[in-house]
Design a protein around this motif. Structure first.
Motif, mmCIF file in Angstrom:
data_model
loop_
_atom_site.group_PDB
_atom_site.id
_atom_site.type_symbol
_atom_site.label_atom_id
_atom_site.label_comp_id
_atom_site.label_asym_id
_atom_site.label_seq_id
_atom_site.Cartn_x
_atom_site.Cartn_y
_atom_site.Cartn_z
ATOM 1 N N LEU A 15 -34.393 9.027 -53.721
ATOM 2 C CA LEU A 15 -33.340 9.843 -53.126
ATOM 3 C C LEU A 15 -32.082 9.756 -53.972
ATOM 4 N N GLN A 16 -31.409 10.881 -54.147
ATOM 5 C CA GLN A 16 -30.165 10.853 -54.904
ATOM 6 C C GLN A 16 -29.111 10.041 -54.165
ATOM 7 N N SER A 17 -29.128 10.102 -52.852
ATOM 8 C CA SER A 17 -28.214 9.297 -52.038
ATOM 9 C C SER A 17 -28.854 9.090 -50.680
ATOM 10 N N ILE A 18 -28.473 8.003 -50.034
ATOM 11 C CA ILE A 18 -29.017 7.741 -48.702
ATOM 12 C C ILE A 18 -28.402 8.735 -47.729
ATOM 13 N N PRO A 19 -29.217 9.452 -47.007
ATOM 14 C CA PRO A 19 -28.678 10.448 -46.070
ATOM 15 C C PRO A 19 -27.899 9.787 -44.950
ATOM 16 N N THR A 20 -27.030 10.540 -44.328
ATOM 17 C CA THR A 20 -26.202 10.015 -43.249
ATOM 18 C C THR A 20 -26.327 10.898 -42.018
ATOM 19 N N SER A 21 -25.812 10.396 -40.921
ATOM 20 C CA SER A 21 -25.706 11.137 -39.667
ATOM 21 C C SER A 21 -27.049 11.745 -39.257
ATOM 22 N N ASP A 22 -27.050 13.033 -38.918
ATOM 23 C CA ASP A 22 -28.276 13.678 -38.429
ATOM 24 C C ASP A 22 -29.369 13.670 -39.484
ATOM 25 N N SER A 23 -28.975 13.822 -40.746
ATOM 26 C CA SER A 23 -29.954 13.832 -41.827
ATOM 27 C C SER A 23 -30.675 12.490 -41.909
ATOM 28 N N PHE A 24 -29.917 11.403 -41.689
ATOM 29 C CA PHE A 24 -30.533 10.078 -41.725
ATOM 30 C C PHE A 24 -31.543 9.928 -40.587
ATOM 31 N N ARG A 25 -31.145 10.374 -39.386
ATOM 32 C CA ARG A 25 -32.058 10.255 -38.245
ATOM 33 C C ARG A 25 -33.339 11.060 -38.473
ATOM 34 N N PHE A 26 -33.221 12.219 -39.154
ATOM 35 C CA PHE A 26 -34.407 13.020 -39.458
ATOM 36 C C PHE A 26 -35.330 12.270 -40.426
ATOM 37 N N HIS A 27 -34.745 11.746 -41.516
ATOM 38 C CA HIS A 27 -35.555 11.034 -42.500
ATOM 39 C C HIS A 27 -36.134 9.744 -41.927
ATOM 40 N N TYR A 28 -35.393 9.143 -40.977
ATOM 41 C CA TYR A 28 -35.850 7.865 -40.428
ATOM 42 C C TYR A 28 -37.134 8.033 -39.611
ATOM 43 N N ASN A 29 -37.453 9.251 -39.211
ATOM 44 C CA ASN A 29 -38.711 9.508 -38.507
ATOM 45 C C ASN A 29 -39.909 9.487 -39.451
ATOM 46 N N LEU A 30 -39.635 9.566 -40.754
ATOM 47 C CA LEU A 30 -40.712 9.525 -41.741
ATOM 48 C C LEU A 30 -41.086 8.073 -42.003
ATOM 49 N N PRO A 31 -42.344 7.685 -41.833
ATOM 50 C CA PRO A 31 -42.759 6.269 -41.947
ATOM 51 C C PRO A 31 -42.361 5.622 -43.266
ATOM 52 N N GLU A 32 -42.537 6.343 -44.390
ATOM 53 C CA GLU A 32 -42.241 5.734 -45.686
ATOM 54 C C GLU A 32 -40.755 5.414 -45.817
ATOM 55 N N PHE A 33 -39.915 6.369 -45.398
ATOM 56 C CA PHE A 33 -38.469 6.158 -45.458
ATOM 57 C C PHE A 33 -38.045 5.022 -44.516
ATOM 58 N N ARG A 34 -38.588 5.053 -43.286
ATOM 59 C CA ARG A 34 -38.234 4.030 -42.305
ATOM 60 C C ARG A 34 -38.638 2.642 -42.795
ATOM 61 N N HIS A 35 -39.802 2.547 -43.449
ATOM 62 C CA HIS A 35 -40.276 1.260 -43.956
ATOM 63 C C HIS A 35 -39.315 0.701 -45.009
ATOM 64 N N LEU A 36 -38.866 1.567 -45.934
ATOM 65 C CA LEU A 36 -37.932 1.122 -46.971
ATOM 66 C C LEU A 36 -36.596 0.684 -46.362
#
Length: 598
Positions: A15-36
């Motif tokens: 990722l170019q940058s760690i997403p924030t706010s709503d974007s972070f919550r969306f990505h956090y639903n993805l298992p690979e992202f959440r694991h990292l």
């Protein structure tokens, strides 16, 4: 740390940058992202916990908070602690350089300055040279309790004088001081005074000196003291960084030698080797202003003195101009003592030469002063028509000082009422409950950490917090921001705030005490004001009497301090009372702000 860098690099690469706010919550639903993210969170918190719990860095345990929302505040405080520690180390480094008379050369190395010798001077803002200020507390010193593994009993239980016998009384038991087996008359030596020829001690630099730092040296000192009839004693003490206080040095002088005992290093051995010689009634112990020395010897070494001559008490009986040792040294010996080290941090090791010199001066001349004072007292008793014997009076006072027994400060439910300034604070029940809660927390923590209550939380700060009752950590920080460093408060903002909140709910239980304090203060002010009026009336009467040639009776004088307290004024430079009340006591002008000079 390598694992952390690996995970951070992996995340940054994806990722170019760690997403924030709503974007972070969306990505956090993805298992690979959440694991990292979870791995990074665990690693980060683990490292922060390790840093926070490093006692050798902080001197206390301060783990990273469980609540992540408090993490930012924790990081700010941790950084502040690091920066403050660095500042202290740098300040101490420069202090040592100045003491060693060193300066930084062009090559970057520090060298001894050859052109300056003697006492190091500091420059002020105007370029003038002034004496270096002696610090009463060196922050960077490691506590001797840890360095020497000193065992102290700070429990909330009465002090046990284990070296004394006990006897049954109606109230239970009491300790028997060994001095009780003797009369004051056993120590008065009038016969020898008539033929006494005082011998002034040789200069300090020509007198043999021994710094006693091991048991062998202590045994040798005890052997030498067993061969003399009298010796002078003084102690240097530190109260600020221990709950009960620590005796840091013991200075002893005979007629021919000076000794300084490192009582921190030899704390467990001093009593064993010196107890008997101090208790020996045939040997005169000469001290100056021994009230505190007596109880310090009992507390730290189990030493009880029999047969003492207190030159401080003698100076009072002789009605000297001043009672300080500094004055006696100047008056009898022509020696100007350097008293700037009186309140120095005597825990410092190794001891600088200037502090050793100061310590020696406290006892080096004392036996000579003792001789001169005895002669004066003896002559005074022959000249006086009073039945009171001045020499006997000094020995009686010295006897009474020796008879003191050390008592440990104990926490009771009403201990907080003794805080200076509380009676006039005008607190309500809620504020008084906060005072009680903070007082108890401070006492418990001071005993556990072996710190003075003033170092943990000064009385003025207790009253300040109780007055404003901050209920959030940020409010507390702002309230005490301008105060001197309060490390235990800074580490425990949340605890202090919780005490405030919890105590505020106990207001009802403190309303009666709050009312009583206000009534006592009002009665005190009223009594002081009445005395002030009486003195004013008497002074007016005196003026009138002088004018008509008659004499007026003199009324008791009210001290400036009492006068200021009575009319709501403040004292300035011990000689001025500035009226800050709404209405001056004797002025017809309600807006008067007259200054009364005593």
């Amino acid at each position: 740390m390598e694992d952390f860098n690996h995970h951070l690099s992996a995340l940054s690469a994806s990722l170019q940058s760690i997403p924030t706010s709503d974007s972070f919550r969306f990505h956090y639903n993805l298992p690979e992202f959440r694991h990292l993210i979870d791995q990074l969170t665990q690693k980060s918190q683990s490292m922060l916990n390790q840093i926070g719990s490093s006692d050798h860095i902080w001197g206390h345990n301060s783990s990273f908070p469980v609540d992540v929302d408090d993490g930012y505040e924790w990081m700010v405080n941790a950084n502040d602690d690091v920066l403050e520690l660095v500042d202290e180390v740098v300040d101490e480094f420069h202090r040592v350089l100045m003491e060693q008379d060193m300066e930084k050369g062009e090559d970057g190395f520090f060298k001894i300055k050859k052109e300056r010798k003697g006492l190091i001077l500091w420059g002020d803002d105007h370029g003038n040279e002034t004496k270096k200020k002696v610090s009463f507390h060196v922050h960077t010193l490691r506590k001797p309790q840890y360095h020497y593994n000193l065992a102290v009993d700070n429990s909330n239980q009465p002090f046990e004088h284990v070296w004394l016998e006990k006897e049954k009384t109606e109230d239970g038991e009491r300790f028997i001081h060994p001095l009780e087996y003797y009369s004051v008359l056993d120590f008065v030596d009038k016969n020898s005074i008539e033929s006494l020829v005082p011998v002034k001690p040789p200069p300090l630099e020509f007198t043999p000196f021994k710094l006693v730092e091991d048991v062998k040296g202590l045994k040798e000192l005890a052997a030498k003291l067993s061969l003399v009839d009298e010796f002078a004693v003084d102690l240097e003490h530190n109260q600020y960084r221990s709950f009960q206080g620590l005796t840091c040095l013991m200075q002893i002088s005979t007629r021919t030698e000076d000794f300084i005992v490192d009582t921190l290093k030899l704390r467990d051995h001093v009593g064993k080797h010196l107890r008997d010689v101090f208790m020996d009634p045939t040997k005169k112990k000469v001290l100056h202003g021994a009230d505190r020395d007596i109880v310090w010897l009992q507390r730290d070494f189990g030493i009880y003195i029999c047969n003492m001559f207190d030159t401080g008490q003698a100076s009072r009986v002789l009605k000297m101009e001043r009672y300080s040792l500094q004055h006696l040294l100047q008056h009898f010996c022509g020696v100007t003592a350097n008293k700037e080290y009186q309140n120095a941090d005597w825990r410092a090791r190794p001891l600088p030469d200037v502090m050793i010199k100061y310590g020696r001066e406290d006892t080096h001349y004392l036996l000579y002063i003792y001789d001169l004072m005895r002669i004066k007292l003896f002559e005074l008793s022959k000249e006086s028509e009073s039945p009171d014997d001045p020499l006997l009076e000094v020995y009686q006072r010295s006897y009474n000082v020796c008879m003191q027994l050390y008592e440990k400060d104990l926490l009771t439910e009403n201990s907080f009422l003794n805080i200076k300034g509380l009676r006039g604070a005008g607190f309500n029940g809620q504020q008084l409950a906060v005072v009680s809660g903070l007082y108890e927390w401070r006492d418990v923590l001071a005993r556990a950490e072996d710190e003075s209550t003033g170092y943990i939380l000064p009385n003025k700060v207790i009253l300040l917090i109780a007055k404003h009752m901050p209920v959030t950590a940020s409010n507390l920080r702002r309230l005490i921001a301008e105060r001197s460093r309060l490390p235990y408060v800074e580490r425990n903002h949340d605890i202090v705030v919780n005490i405030v909140r919890h105590s505020m709910g106990k207001a009802a239980a403190f309303e009666e005490a709050a009312l009583r304090l206000k009534e006592e203060h009002a009665a005190f002010v009223e009594a002081a004001a009445l005395r002030l009026k009486e003195e004013h009336a008497a002074s007016v009467s005196n003026v009138a009497s002088v004018e008509d040639g008659t004499e007026a009776p003199q009324s008791p004088s009210l001290s400036l301090k009492d006068e200021c307290a009575a009319n709501g004024s403040i004292g300035i430079e011990n000689a001025t009372c500035v009226n800050i009340s709404e209405k001056s006591l004797f002025s017809s002008d309600p807006n008067s702000s007259a200054v009364k000079v005593a």
